[in-house]
Design an enzyme around this catalytic site. Structure first.
Site, PDB file in Angstrom:
ATOM      1  N   ASP A 150      -6.931  -1.247   4.479  1.00 58.65           N
ATOM      2  CA  ASP A 150      -6.261  -0.652   3.326  1.00 58.65           C
ATOM      3  C   ASP A 150      -6.568   0.828   3.165  1.00 58.65           C
ATOM      4  OD1 ASP A 150      -4.774  -2.808   2.565  1.00 58.65           O
ATOM      5  OD2 ASP A 150      -6.366  -3.687   1.362  1.00 58.65           O
TER       6      ASP A 150
ATOM      7  N   ARG B 298       0.803  -1.223   0.000  1.00 57.45           N
ATOM      8  CA  ARG B 298       0.000   0.000   0.000  1.00 57.45           C
ATOM      9  C   ARG B 298       0.838   1.276   0.000  1.00 57.45           C
ATOM     10  NH1 ARG B 298      -3.421  -2.730  -2.453  1.00 57.45           N
ATOM     11  NH2 ARG B 298      -4.972  -3.888  -1.244  1.00 57.45           N
TER      12      ARG B 298
END
Lengths: 412, 412, 412, 412
Positions: free
Chosen positions: D131, D102
Site C-alpha cells: 500500500d 489506493r
C-alpha cells in the site's frame, strides 16, 4: 536505506587497475579496515591485465589476493551466444553489450569470495546507472547473505577534485590524462564499447568523431563490399568463411570485419531501469553482423510458430537482461524456451558488409524448411491445393462476417 | 471448398490495366456472364492510370463502370502512418509494404460495390499467397454477404501458355515483353516495391541487381552523407527539413531521399500465413527512414512503460496486418492502445543518410522526457538521491535472495 | 478443397463401437473399398471396450485389425498433467478436457497405421467442430503424408433419417434409443464430460438437470464439507490424503471426490477455432480440484517472476491446445518454459470440498518461499529494512514524476 | 534513502479516525511541527465517518482542515468498473479489492493538498506492504514535487507497547479493545475486505471463522439457490433483476446477495511487489458475482480476437494495478484497448448463487454474436460449408507437415 555494516573482514573488489577502482581499493582499506582481494577480468575490453597486478601489489594487496582471469571464452559461450539465440534488442535497437557482461563478473566475484572466505564484494558502478543493479542482483541471487559495498553511493568523494585529492593523499599513482575530467565515460568488452556522459549528454547533438573506438567511420570504410559467410550450429555461430573458431575467436574476427566496414554504431536515447532516460553511443561491430546472420539462418530453419513466439517474448527477455535479472527464474525459463527452438538452427549465411551495413544476401541449411516446390507459381505440388485456400479464408473470415452482420444490424 | 455461385449480376474487379487483370476481366464476362465494374487505384505504384481506362473501354466496360481513384493521401494518412506509430516490423525486419495496401483496396472495392449495386468483388491474387487472404478478409469484414471471385483459384489457366492463348482468343492486347514469363513478379505502392518468384526462388543466391527498382545500389550512392530532419506531431511525420508536407508528399520525398542513398533494401525469407516460407526482396526507401526517425522521436518523448508495452505488442500487431486482419477488433484495440501513447510524440529528428543506412544523430522535442540534470554524474539533482538506489536494489533482490536460500537449503 | 484420393488401401478408424462410427466403418468399406483397422481407446470415458470388439468383428473386421488400448495412464501422465502444470484455462474458464484427449488418439492412430502399414486414418468428428482440426493437425504433424478421411465432411448422410437408413440397409445393429436424435451430444474421458447441441443450443436457457453425468447436483451434495490433501512433486499430483497413486488412479479418485461434492460444472459460451461461438456444458470434477490444488502449491513454491511469466503465457498455451496445436514447436517451447518452472513445485495442499466448490485452505512445502519472518509486522528481519522501501518507491516513481512534470509544463 | 525534509508547512493526512492514524496525526504535529489537514473517505468500508471528525477536532485539527468525502460512487464508477471490464485477477485469483482503492485516495489527497496549499501528504501504510507503494506512486504521478511522509518507515514506535505509550502520553483516546494487538489486520471498502497477519501468518492453517466479516459461512447459507439477473451496458453493470441502479448501489446490492450466499472468500498466498510472499484472506462477495457475470456477457458479445487479446493482456494489467501503477501511461494504454472492446458488451446474464458459488446459467444480448444457425449440426447455414473446414485444416497443417518431413529426413 540499509547502511552496509562496517563489520567486514574481507572484500572481493572488481578491480580494473584504473584510477577510480584504485581509489576504491584504498578507500576500502581505510574506511572498512578490511582485507581487500582484487579481481580483474579479461572480457575483451582491450587492455592488458598485468599492469593491474602491479598496481594492486603497489597498493599493498597480497599476491595471493590478486585474481586475474581471462573470461573471454566463457563470456561469449555462456552469455553472449545464449542471448543472441533470442535476437535480443533492448528498446528495438540496443544489443545489450554492457548488460550481458555484468552477470559474469558478479558470478566470478562470488566464486572468488567463496574461495577466499570473503564476506563482502564491491563494485565501482555509480549510483545513477544500471550497472549497480546488475552487479548486485547477480551477487544476491548467487549468494543471498553476501555484503555489498557500493562506494559511489556511500562516500563523499563526489567531485573530481575530491577524488584526485584522495588519490594524492594516499599515494595512488595518477596518469597525467586522468587529472581532468574525461570528456565521456566508456565501458568495453568483447561484444561492444559504450560511451556516455559529458559531450554526449545533449541528445540533439551528433556524436563527435573522437568518441568512436571500435569502428572506423563508414565514410572511410572500403569502397568495395566484403562478403563473408557465417556458419551456425544449433543457433550458435561456429565458423567464418568456413573456418571453425572458438566462440571468442569468432567474435573477435567478426569485430575486425565489422570495425573495418564501419558496422555497428548506434546513437541511442534509452530508458534506464533506475528511472531516467540517458543517451549513449554503442559500437557493436561483430555483434551487429551476428544479429543479422542469426536472423538469416533462423528465417530458413525456424518454423513460423516458433519464430513468432520468440519474437513476441524477445522484448521481455531483453528487458530482463537490461535490468539485471540474468540469474532469475523467469530469464532461465525464457532461455529454456529459446534454446528448445534452436535444435535445427544450423546452416550457412552469406553477408555483404559495406560502409556501415551488414546485409544477408543468402542462406542455406540441411534443415531448411523452405520448399521451392511449395512456393512456386506452378501448380502441382503434392502438399498444396490452391483451392484449399478458399476454405482457409472462409473460416478465418467467419467471425469477421458475424461481427459485420451484428454491427450492421445495429447501425454501428 | 465452397464453390462461388455462378449466379452473379455485377462484379467490381480490382483492375490494374495489365495483362493478367485484363484476362480476368474477359474471363469474368465469359465465365460468369456478369457486368464488370473496374476499379483502378493510384497507391503510388508509379504507373499512369489513364491507360487502364482506355484498356477497360476497349474490353467493353461501360464508362460509368470504370472507377479510377487517387488514394495516395488516404493510403499514407489512414494506413501507413497508423502502422508506423507502432514501429511495425513483421518477423523483425519487414515493414509490411504490401500488406498495408490491401485493406484500402478492399475497402474501396466494397464502397464501389455498394454504390453501383454490385453483388460480387474480384481480385487477381494467386492461390498460394497472402494477398488473397488480405483482400478477402477485408471484403468479408466490411460486407459480410458479398460474393468473392478469385480467378486464380478457380480457372484452369494454370500456365503462361494457357493465359496467352486465352488472351489471343479474346483479342486482349499483349505487350511484347509480356509474352514470356517475367523473371520475377512485382508489387509496388508508395511505401515499397516487393519482388519475388523465379530468379529469387533460391534463398542461397544473392538478388541480381536488375531486380531493384526503387533504390540505387548503395555502392553508387553519393560519397558524402545527406543530413535531413523529420518533424513529428503526435506520432506522424509532418515535415522534412522544416518544410510541412501532406502525408503522401512527405513519403514521396522520403522515397526520393532513400532512393538516392540506396536505403531500404531487404532480402528476406518469410513465413506466409498460408503456411509456407517464401523469399522476397523488398525496397522501402522512405519507410526505412521513417521507421528510424519515429523510433528516434519516441526515444525522447515516450515513457518507458509506454515504450516497452508497445514493443511487446508490436509483433502481434504486425502479424495481424501481415495476415490480413486490419479490419478486426483486435487490430483496432491495439491501435487504440498505440494511438493513446502518441499524444506527445512530437518533435524533430535529425538523420544521416549514407550508402544504404539511415542513422538517427539527434532528436529534440518540447515534450522531451530526457532530463540532463537527472542523468549527469554530478550529485545534487532534486529528484534523485544516489542512496535511493540501495533500497531499490535491495527490494528488487529480495525474491532472488529468498530463492537462493531455498535452493541452497535444498542443495540444488 | 482437396478431395481425398479414393485410392486408399488400408485405413485406421478411431472407433468407439457406437452407431455413428459403425456407420463410418461400413461406409469406408463400401465407399473406399479399403481394408479397415479399428482403434478403440480407453481414455476413461466410462464405457466397456469389449462390445466394440464384438461389433467390429460383426461388421467384418479381421481380429488382427482390431486394436483396443487402455491409454488412461498415458493420457493423464503425458497429456493432462503437463497441461495442468500450466494452469491452462481456455477463455478464462474451460479446463480443455476434450481438447487434450485428441492429440493422444491421433498419435496412437498414427502408430497403428505405421504398424499395420495403413496409408490413411479416419475420424468421426463433424465438419463444424474443433475436433476435426485437432485430430487432423495431430495426424499431419506426426505423419505428414498420411491420407485423412473425414466422413462427415464428405458423405451425403446429412440427416438422422439418412444415417438410420444407411445403417438398416447395411445391417448395422441400432440400439433402440439411438433411432431418434439424441437431445444433446456428449464427449467423455477421464478428465471430463462435455455436452453440447440441441437442448443446450439456446445460451439463455439453463442447462436441464438430466444433462449432467459426472457430478451430482450441488444441492444434493453432502451438507458437511469434505477435507482432503493433495501432494505434488515437481508440479504433478502424486497422492491424495497421503496415499500415493498413479496418475490415472489419482485423477479417478479426484473425480469421485468432485462428483460427490458437485464440483466442476461449467456452462460456457466459447469461441471455436473454426470461427463460430458454441455453447457447451462441461463437467470436470477432479480436474477442477486439481486446478485449485496446483495453484495452491505454486503459490507457496513458485517465485513471483516465474509465476507471472507463466500467467502471461497461459492464455496462448491454452489456445494452442484448444486449437489442436499440441504437436507444434510453439507448444513444445512453452512446455519447456513451464516444466522448467516446476522443479520445486512440491508439497501438500489442503482443500475443502463443499457443494460445488473446492477451496484451498492450507499449503505447506519443504521448498516454500514463504518467509514468516519477512512478512511479519515486527521489525528485525535481517533481509528487510523498512527504509529500503523508500528508495524502492522513489526510483519506481521517478519516471512517473518526470512524466507529470512534462505534462504539467504542457498543461495537459 | 532520501530522508524526508523536516521543513514542511502543511500536510494532508489520510485519516481513518482509528488509533493508528490518530497517533500519526499527533506525531506529525510534534515531530514535524506542521499544520495537519485530515482527509477521511467513505469508500464503503462500513464505518461511520462523523466520529473521525470529532476525534480530529479533539486532537486539535481546525474545522476547515477536516475533509470528509463520500467517494463510493466515484470509486465504483471510475475505478472498480473499469478494472472489471478487464476481468482483472492478480495471480489468477485475487480481484484486487485493496489495490484499486489506493489510487482514488491518493488522488483525493492531492486534490485537497492543492486546495489548501499543503506541501506534503502522509499515509499510514507500513513499510513492508504494497500500500505504501500504491499511495506514493499515486502521489508522485499526480504531483511530482509533493513531499511524502510515511511514519511507519520513519518513527521508532516499532512495537504495540511503544504506540500505546505514545498515545497515552499525548492524550489520544484508546478504545478498550485496541490496547492489545489485533489478532489480524483488516482493510475494507465497497469491493472487499482483506485480512492478514498474526493468526493468518501460517499458510498451512485454515483461516479461523471469526476472521470473516463480509460473508456468511457457505454452510450456513440458504439451502435453496438464489437466481438473479445482472444487466450490462458497454461492459458495466447497470441493473439487478431488471432494476437500474447507480454503480455504488448496484455493488452494495451484489454484496448483500454475495454475503447471504457465502460467495467470494479467497484464501491466498500472494507475491507482494516489495519482494516477499504474504498470506491473506479476501472477501469479495459482490465482485465475485460481477466477475462471472461480466465474463458471461462477454462470452456472448465479444469476438474471439478481442476476447483472446484481452485475456493475454489481463495478467499485465492486473499486475500494474496490484503494483500501484494505476496512474501510469501503460495502464492507461491498456485501458484504452480494453474500453475499445466493450462497445457491444451489453445484455443480461442470469446467475445462480448457492453456498459459496456463483454460476452463470444464461445470457442474452441484442448484440449477441452467437448464431444458432451456424452452430447447429444441420447442414444448410449460408455462412458455413462443411467442406471449407478441409481447406482450413490443410493450410493450418502445412507448416507442421513441412516440419515433420524435415525432422523425419533428419531422423530426429
Amino acid at each position: 536505506m540499509s547502511k552496509p555494516s562496517k563489520d567486514i573482514k574481507k572484500v572481493v573488489l572488481a578491480y580494473s587497475g584504473g584510477l577510480d577502482t584504485s581509489i576504491i581499493l584504498k578507500w576500502l582499506q581505510t574506511e572498512y579496515g578490511c582485507e581487500v582481494v582484487t579481481f580483474t577480468a579479461d572480457l575483451g575490453q582491450g587492455e592488458e591485465l598485468e599492469p593491474a597486478r602491479q598496481k594492486a601489489l603497489l597498493l599493498g594487496i597480497k599476491p595471493e589476493n590478486i585474481f586475474i582471469d581471462d573470461l573471454r571464452e566463457e563470456f561469449v559461450r555462456d552469455f553472449v551466444f545464449p542471448m543472441f539465440r533470442a535476437n535480443a534488442q533492448y528498446e528495438g535497437l540496443y544489443l545489450l553489450g554492457t548488460s550481458i557482461a555484468r552477470p559474469l563478473i558478479a558470478k566470478r566475484q562470488i566464486e572468488i569470495a567463496r574461495q577466499v572466505g570473503a564476506d563482502a564484494v564491491c563494485h565501482g558502478a555509480t549510483g545513477k546507472g544500471n550497472d549497480q543493479v546488475r552487479f548486485e542482483l547477480g551477487y544476491y541471487a548467487l549468494e543471498p547473505d553476501i555484503k555489498v559495498i557500493a562506494p559511489w553511493r556511500e562516500w563523499d568523494l563526489t567531485s573530481r577534485t575530491a577524488l584526485i585529492a584522495f588519490a594524492e593523499k594516499n599515494q595512488i599513482p595518477i596518469a597525467k590524462d586522468k587529472r581532468g575530467e574525461a570528456p565521456f565515460s566508456v565501458d568495453a568488452n568483447l561484444l561492444h564499447a559504450s560511451s556516455e556522459g559529458k559531450v554526449l549528454e545533449d541528445p540533439a547533438q551528433e556524436t563527435p568523431d573522437y568518441v568512436y573506438s571500435r569502428t572506423i567511420d563508414p565514410e572511410k570504410a572500403p569502397d568495395t563490399p566484403t562478403y563473408i559467410t557465417v556458419d551456425f550450429e544449433k543457433g550458435d555461430a561456429t565458423a567464418i568463411d568456413g573456418k571453425k573458431m572458438s566462440p571468442a575467436t569468432l567474435l573477435t574476427e567478426l569485430n575486425r570485419l565489422g570495425r573495418e566496414n564501419g558496422i555497428g554504431r548506434l546513437d541511442l536515447v534509452e530508458n534506464r531501469f533506475v528511472g531516467m532516460k540517458s543517451r549513449g553511443m554503442y559500437e557493436t561491430p561483430g555483434g551487429t553482423i551476428l544479429y543479422f546472420a542469426h536472423r538469416g539462418i533462423e528465417s530458413l530453419t525456424l518454423d513460423r510458430g516458433a519464430a513468432h513466439l520468440k519474437d513476441e517474448l524477445m522484448p521481455k527477455y531483453a528487458e530482463l537482461i537490461y535490468n539485471g535479472f540474468w540469474f532469475s527464474p523467469e530469464r532461465e525459463m525464457l532461455q529454456s524456451l529459446i534454446d528448445k527452438s534452436q535444435e535445427f538452427v544450423t546452416g550457412r549465411v552469406r553477408l555483404k558488409l559495406y560502409k556501415g551495413s551488414a546485409w544477408v544476401v543468402g542462406r542455406e541449411s540441411p534443415y531448411s524448411l523452405y520448399d521451392q516446390e511449395l512456393v512456386t507459381f506452378e501448380e502441382g505440388a503434392v502438399a498444396y491445393d490452391h483451392r484449399d485456400a478458399a476454405g482457409f479464408i472462409k473460416l478465418n473470415a467467419l467471425r469477421l462476417r458475424t461481427l459485420a452482420k451484428r454491427n450492421r444490424r445495429n447501425k454501428r
